[in-house]
Scaffold this active site. Structure first.
Site, PDB file in Angstrom:
ATOM      1  N   ALA A 177      36.824  -7.605 -28.752  1.00  0.00           N
ATOM      2  CA  ALA A 177      36.828  -9.055 -28.951  1.00  0.00           C
ATOM      3  C   ALA A 177      36.582  -9.426 -30.405  1.00  0.00           C
ATOM      4  O   ALA A 177      37.204 -10.354 -30.944  1.00  0.00           O
ATOM      5  CB  ALA A 177      35.769  -9.698 -28.059  1.00  0.00           C
ATOM      6  N   LYS A 191      37.649   4.505 -18.568  1.00  0.00           N
ATOM      7  CA  LYS A 191      37.339   4.935 -19.936  1.00  0.00           C
ATOM      8  C   LYS A 191      35.933   4.487 -20.329  1.00  0.00           C
ATOM      9  O   LYS A 191      35.295   5.090 -21.215  1.00  0.00           O
ATOM     10  CB  LYS A 191      38.376   4.404 -20.933  1.00  0.00           C
ATOM     11  CG  LYS A 191      38.613   2.901 -20.926  1.00  0.00           C
ATOM     12  CD  LYS A 191      37.663   2.119 -21.794  1.00  0.00           C
ATOM     13  CE  LYS A 191      37.901   0.633 -21.650  1.00  0.00           C
ATOM     14  NZ  LYS A 191      36.969  -0.183 -22.449  1.00  0.00           N
ATOM     15  N   ARG A 210      29.942  -1.723 -26.209  1.00  0.00           N
ATOM     16  CA  ARG A 210      28.627  -1.831 -25.582  1.00  0.00           C
ATOM     17  C   ARG A 210      28.349  -0.644 -24.653  1.00  0.00           C
ATOM     18  O   ARG A 210      27.200  -0.265 -24.461  1.00  0.00           O
ATOM     19  CB  ARG A 210      28.514  -3.152 -24.825  1.00  0.00           C
ATOM     20  CG  ARG A 210      29.526  -3.331 -23.728  1.00  0.00           C
ATOM     21  CD  ARG A 210      29.526  -4.744 -23.165  1.00  0.00           C
ATOM     22  NE  ARG A 210      30.010  -5.715 -24.125  1.00  0.00           N
ATOM     23  CZ  ARG A 210      30.250  -6.992 -23.827  1.00  0.00           C
ATOM     24  NH1 ARG A 210      30.037  -7.431 -22.607  1.00  0.00           N
ATOM     25  NH2 ARG A 210      30.684  -7.835 -24.739  1.00  0.00           N
ATOM     26  N   ASN A 211      29.416  -0.041 -24.094  1.00  0.00           N
ATOM     27  CA  ASN A 211      29.223   1.145 -23.262  1.00  0.00           C
ATOM     28  C   ASN A 211      28.715   2.312 -24.101  1.00  0.00           C
ATOM     29  O   ASN A 211      27.810   3.038 -23.687  1.00  0.00           O
ATOM     30  CB  ASN A 211      30.540   1.516 -22.573  1.00  0.00           C
ATOM     31  CG  ASN A 211      30.947   0.487 -21.540  1.00  0.00           C
ATOM     32  OD1 ASN A 211      30.408   0.438 -20.446  1.00  0.00           O
ATOM     33  ND2 ASN A 211      31.898  -0.369 -21.888  1.00  0.00           N
ATOM     34  N   GLU A 254      30.024  -2.423 -18.391  1.00  0.00           N
ATOM     35  CA  GLU A 254      30.872  -2.137 -17.231  1.00  0.00           C
ATOM     36  C   GLU A 254      30.822  -0.669 -16.808  1.00  0.00           C
ATOM     37  O   GLU A 254      30.996  -0.332 -15.639  1.00  0.00           O
ATOM     38  CB  GLU A 254      32.326  -2.539 -17.520  1.00  0.00           C
ATOM     39  CG  GLU A 254      32.565  -4.030 -17.682  1.00  0.00           C
ATOM     40  CD  GLU A 254      32.605  -4.773 -16.352  1.00  0.00           C
ATOM     41  OE1 GLU A 254      32.249  -4.191 -15.313  1.00  0.00           O
ATOM     42  OE2 GLU A 254      32.997  -5.955 -16.372  1.00  0.00           O
TER      43      GLU A 254
END
Length: 339
Positions: free
Chosen positions: A138, A189, A254-255, A280
């Site tokens: 983003a 992923k 963030r993962n 996620e």
């Protein structure tokens, strides 16, 4: 001038709205279910927590009332995966049947293991669904940094509508008819990126380790995807290896950041709180592990990640167990026959 309704005012939904406003010939409305969030975005014209430094143009309408938005030519769902069903349900009975519904969320429904297009189809059976995926943080999309993604649908016309409305000088879009493969690549992923972050947190993973993780990771993703009806070649594309590379490598991920905190010894709860955004890959690990066991698909990286997050396996023990697996030929069960 076309009208686009974005359902969700989070980081990616806001970034998409900013990009469309700047580079596309379309009027954009962003919907949020939270009046406080909508008011804050209207008043400050910024989302500093999720998109610091990005101004929201004044021509973007922000509302909590779907009925107040102009009749859209395209709806884009941009919520966390757990909210996709409820968000799609809000459109039932309101959205004309000829309007395609695109989804940029990357995940699986935790309770059922269904892809998000399957969820949307159950709530909006008359509307064509398009999955939008690929390497697209983003933070970069909002700044007009050149980005290339894929729009996948069982309806070529719906996928081409997304291509026609959103493609511009900063965003290139390919169409694809393998919506299952595109969605699974985008969802799974996140698990491998989380594992990549664990390696970074442990400070034992060099370039060699990360490259091996990504290579064997895309193998596992494809193995499960093909068993669920996806096409082999999809996982070599933007929503497969393309999205995997960017999510495993970027600090925007963030993962990956969540995985780094786990590797540093933090608990799942503390790591989630510190990231402060939807991760996620955490719930998706549980869902993918369930699907792999159900279908008897070998996914050792996913299995070890599940044991670290939901069991008692330490990250260091997890790495050791992967490195000491029985000897194999590289091509043994690497791909299954494409369906």
């Amino acid at each position: 001038m076309s009208n686009i309704l974005i359902m969700g005012a989070g980081g990616f939904g806001t970034a998409l709205a900013v990009m469309i406003s700047r580079f596309c010939s379309a009027d954009v409305t962003v919907w949020s279910p939270f009046e406080e969030e909508a008011a804050q975005l209207r008043d400050t014209r910024a989302n500093e927590r999720l998109l610091p430094g990005i101004a929201i143009p004044g021509d973007i309408a922000i509302t909590t009332e779907i009925a107040a938005a102009p009749t859209p030519d395209l709806v884009i769902l941009a919520t966390p995966s757990f909210a996709v069903r409820e968000t799609a349900r809000r459109l039932a009975g309101v959205l004309p049947r000829e309007v395609p519904v695109a989804c940029v969320s990357k995940g699986l429904e935790g309770e059922t293991g269904k892809t998000l297009s399957e969820v949307i189809a159950e709530e909006l059976p008359a509307n064509a669904c398009v999955a939008i995926s690929g390497p697209s943080h983003a933070e970069e999309l909002a700044r007009g940094i050149p980005t290339t993604i894929v729009a996948a649908s069982r309806s070529r016309a719906a996928a081409e509508t997304v291509q026609d409305l959103l493609m511009n000088e900063t965003l290139r879009i390919y169409v694809n008819d393998d919506i299952t493969g595109v969605e699974l690549g985008g969802a799974l992923k996140n698990i491998i990126a989380l594992a990549a972050g664990v390696l970074d947190g442990l400070a034992i993973g060099g370039d060699n380790t990360k490259a091996a993780l990504m290579t064997r990771g895309i193998t596992e993703i494809a193995r499960l995807g093909i068993a669920l009806g996806a096409k082999t070649e999809t996982f070599a594309g933007l929503s497969g290896i393309g999205d995997l590379i960017v999510t495993c490598s970027s600090m925007h991920s963030r993962n990956r950041r969540f995985g780094m905190l786990i590797g540093q010894g933090k608990s799942v709860g503390d790591a989630l709180a510190e990231v402060g955004k939807t991760v996620e890959g955490y719930p998706c690990t549980k869902t993918a592990h369930f699907l792999a066991e159900k279908l008897r698909i070998e996914m050792p990286i996913v299995d070890v990640t599940y044991q670290v997050l939901y069991g008692s396996l330490s990250p260091l023990e997890g790495v050791k167990s992967l490195m000491e697996r029985p000897k194999r030929h590289e091509s043994e069960t690497i791909w299954l026959l494409s369906r």
